[in-house]
Design an enzyme around this catalytic site. Structure first.
Site, PDB file in Angstrom:
ATOM      1  N   ASP A 153       0.088  -7.938   1.464  1.00 36.23           N
ATOM      2  CA  ASP A 153       0.580  -6.556   1.508  1.00 36.23           C
ATOM      3  C   ASP A 153       2.109  -6.541   1.432  1.00 36.23           C
ATOM      4  O   ASP A 153       2.802  -6.318   2.429  1.00 36.23           O
ATOM      5  CB  ASP A 153       0.077  -5.895   2.791  1.00 36.23           C
ATOM      6  CG  ASP A 153       0.287  -4.393   2.802  1.00 36.23           C
ATOM      7  OD1 ASP A 153       0.548  -3.821   1.726  1.00 36.23           O
ATOM      8  OD2 ASP A 153       0.177  -3.794   3.898  1.00 36.23           O
ATOM      9  N   SER A 197       4.545   1.740   8.399  1.00 34.62           N
ATOM     10  CA  SER A 197       4.245   0.736   7.374  1.00 34.62           C
ATOM     11  C   SER A 197       5.443   0.450   6.492  1.00 34.62           C
ATOM     12  O   SER A 197       6.187   1.351   6.101  1.00 34.62           O
ATOM     13  CB  SER A 197       3.106   1.226   6.473  1.00 34.62           C
ATOM     14  OG  SER A 197       1.874   1.091   7.102  1.00 34.62           O
ATOM     15  N   HIS A 221       0.814  -1.221   0.000  1.00 36.25           N
ATOM     16  CA  HIS A 221       0.000   0.000   0.000  1.00 36.25           C
ATOM     17  C   HIS A 221       0.847   1.270   0.000  1.00 36.25           C
ATOM     18  O   HIS A 221       0.312   2.378   0.011  1.00 36.25           O
ATOM     19  CB  HIS A 221      -0.971   0.005   1.190  1.00 36.25           C
ATOM     20  CG  HIS A 221      -0.329   0.126   2.538  1.00 36.25           C
ATOM     21  ND1 HIS A 221      -0.094  -0.956   3.353  1.00 36.25           N
ATOM     22  CD2 HIS A 221       0.116   1.205   3.220  1.00 36.25           C
ATOM     23  CE1 HIS A 221       0.447  -0.557   4.482  1.00 36.25           C
ATOM     24  NE2 HIS A 221       0.592   0.758   4.417  1.00 36.25           N
TER      25      HIS A 221
END
Length: 253
Positions: A109, A201, A66
């Site tokens: 992811d 992230s 992402h």
């Protein structure tokens, strides 16, 4: 109601740095995690936003799917001090083909970023240069079935639930992989009282043998009032995809 809270809330350009720690952790010794990368995301709004990542070799950085990539910064400890930092353009981003991004969940992811070999690096170098502050990290053996337990997470994300800005210096925290089943397939989970937070992230879950076992993906709270759980994409489950991507689009170093 299960609630997934995504970790890629934009970094606020590292201004007005707040003293503190990645939640429950401490400041890393400068350049003790030379594989760490800051990734400037490419957003339609053009507003500056950042994720973390980690260097695999001179051509590829791994991060979360992402995190759309524009620039990669290597050799960073304090983002305000650019001496020795290598700034490299993203040539191509290879997102896993089964990545799913919904309002409540990320699946698969994981992403590889190929960095350009001929992009000026602060007008001195023209490729990724390994040195004391820039080194790759190894991944677990593809056939390894052992589950890590004692691990470490590093990042420049927010340092508390109420912090308005991300940390300008690299923070780190020790975490323990839980025995209980993760809510997501192909993932490791750690209790969320201490661990990564918004802005972290794409960073690595580095475990006992010094290898990167997971990618920081998201955190969620099973029920209101329950402790949150940090979710890491399990790298070993994607070994074939990682190796084939690097083989077809670059030279594995």
């Amino acid at each position: 109601i299960t609630i997934i809270l995504i970790l890629f809330i934009p970094l606020l350009i590292f201004q007005h740095t707040r003293a503190g720690e990645i939640i429950g952790g401490h400041q890393a010794v400068p350049h003790s995690r030379p594989y760490m990368a800051i990734i400037e995301r490419e957003l339609p709004s053009k507003k500056a936003s950042f994720c973390d990542g980690f260097l695999l070799n001179k051509e590829f950085v791994m991060t979360a799917a992402h995190c759309q990539a524009r620039l990669v910064f290597l050799g960073v400890h304090n983002f305000h001090h650019r001496n020795g930092v290598q700034e490299i353009s993203s040539e191509e981003a290879y997102i896993h083909g089964n990545f799913i991004n919904t309002d409540t969940v990320f699946k698969n992811d994981i992403m590889l970023i190929k960095v350009k070999g001929n992009f000026p690096v602060f007008e001195t170098n023209k490729r990724t240069i390994f040195n004391k502050g820039v080194q790759p990290i190894d991944l677990p053996d593809p056939g390894s079935l052992s589950r890590p337990k004692s691990c470490l997470v590093s990042g420049w994300g927010k340092t508390s639930l109420t912090a308005k800005h991300q940390s300008g210096v690299l923070m780190e925290v020790n975490v323990t992989v839980t025995d209980r089943q993760c809510p997501m397939e192909h993932s490791y989970c750690c209790d969320g009282e201490s661990g990564p937070y918004r802005g972290d992230s794409g960073g690595p879950l580095v475990c006992e043998d010094g290898k990167a076992y997971g990618v920081v993906s998201a955190f969620f709270t099973p029920h209101s009032g329950d402790p949150s759980i940090n979710i890491f994409t399990k790298i070993s489950d994607y070994a074939s995809w990682i190796n084939s991507t690097m083989k077809h689009h670059g030279m594995v170093n």
